[in-house]
Design a protein around this motif. Structure first.
Motif, PDB file in Angstrom:
ATOM      1  N   PRO A  11       0.429  -1.626  -0.186  1.00  0.00           N
ATOM      2  CA  PRO A  11      -0.269  -0.638  -0.234  1.00  0.00           C
ATOM      3  C   PRO A  11       1.259   1.148   0.104  1.00  0.00           C
ATOM      4  N   THR A 111      -4.104   0.068  -3.327  1.00  0.00           N
ATOM      5  CA  THR A 111      -4.188   0.806  -2.308  1.00  0.00           C
ATOM      6  C   THR A 111      -3.488   1.858  -1.874  1.00  0.00           C
ATOM      7  N   LEU A 131      -6.399  -3.058   6.333  1.00  0.00           N
ATOM      8  CA  LEU A 131      -5.866  -3.351   5.427  1.00  0.00           C
ATOM      9  C   LEU A 131      -6.636  -4.745   5.074  1.00  0.00           C
ATOM     10  N   TRP A 134      -9.579  -4.710   3.816  1.00  0.00           N
ATOM     11  CA  TRP A 134      -9.878  -3.936   2.186  1.00  0.00           C
ATOM     12  C   TRP A 134      -9.366  -5.305   0.944  1.00  0.00           C
ATOM     13  N   GLN A 135      -8.304  -6.007   1.078  1.00  0.00           N
ATOM     14  CA  GLN A 135      -7.967  -7.092   0.722  1.00  0.00           C
ATOM     15  C   GLN A 135      -8.971  -7.798   0.413  1.00  0.00           C
ATOM     16  N   VAL A 157      -9.685   3.016   4.023  1.00  0.00           N
ATOM     17  CA  VAL A 157      -8.598   2.400   2.745  1.00  0.00           C
ATOM     18  C   VAL A 157      -9.415   2.425   1.424  1.00  0.00           C
ATOM     19  N   GLY A 159      -9.072   3.190  -2.930  1.00  0.00           N
ATOM     20  CA  GLY A 159      -8.106   2.045  -4.443  1.00  0.00           C
ATOM     21  C   GLY A 159      -8.317   3.462  -5.512  1.00  0.00           C
TER      22      GLY A 159
END
Length: 216
Positions: A11, A111, A131, A134-135, A157, A159
């Motif tokens: 990120p 990210t 994080l 987010w993944q 977070v 994109g």
């Protein structure tokens, strides 16, 4: 050693530190110290430990003081590229400062983590949690944010899709309110994500409630 072939790209991060600190007597809150370390240094360390390899700091009010601090920052964990941008109109709000910092980061970054400089309670686990969310986010989610007692917090977070909206002039808050179905809110039992310090009274309350002392 090379990372596993399926490891997600590292990120990148934005640290927002452009405020005037008016309720703090016109002093830069990022220079408050916890256990001898400025909040500025502490937040940079958390971002580096969370795996961010590029960090852009948004400055505005107090830019010369904070620039001097950034130039003296101790080496961060990992090969971190640190840069900063000065928002010429910091009173236009955090979205304006966010745009200035985003301009320093790679256009194809998948990210982006956004942190505030005056959050003294955050721990590394808080960054790892958003994080990880987010993944593993469901399809269609464009923003992950923590919240406590229904109040949204940081770190955020997002994109490329939301980044394009921000750089086009929209604020994250306005976008979030207009697109609730594309937001993943992580309810937190602890108020770390929503605790910042805006006034001397906040500093006193921080020590009273959490035993965390901040000093100039």
């Amino acid at each position: 050693m090379n990372p596993p072939f399926d490891a997600p790209p590292a990120p990148v991060a934005v640290l927002l530190a452009a405020g005037a600190g008016r309720r703090m007597g016109g002093r830069p809150k990022a220079l408050l110290r916890r256990a001898g370390q400025t909040l500025l240094q502490r937040q940079l360390g958390l971002l580096a430990q969370a795996g961010c390899r590029q960090i852009a700091v948004a400055l505005g009010h107090h830019a010369p003081l904070l620039q001097a601090q950034l130039q003296q920052v101790e080496p961060l964990p990992g090969a971190v590229a640190l840069s900063w941008a000065v928002n010429p109109q910091p009173d236009d709000g955090p979205a304006s400062s966010l745009r200035c910092a985003l301009a320093l980061l790679p256009a194809d970054a998948p990210t982006i983590l956004v942190l505030l400089a005056d959050q003294p309670l955050l721990e590394l686990m808080d960054l790892h949690e958003v994080l990880a969310a987010w993944q593993t986010r469901p399809a269609g989610v464009q923003l992950v944010l923590p919240q406590h007692a229904g109040q949204p917090g940081h770190p955020l977070v997002f994109g490329p899709a939301l980044r394009a909206q921000v750089q086009g002039g929209q604020g994250v808050r306005d976008w979030r309110r207009a697109h609730p179905g594309q937001v993943l809110a992580l309810e937190q039992a602890h108020a770390r994500c929503t605790t910042d310090v805006d006034s001397p009274q906040d500093v006193q309350e921080l020590q009273r409630r959490y035993g965390v002392a901040l000093q100039w």
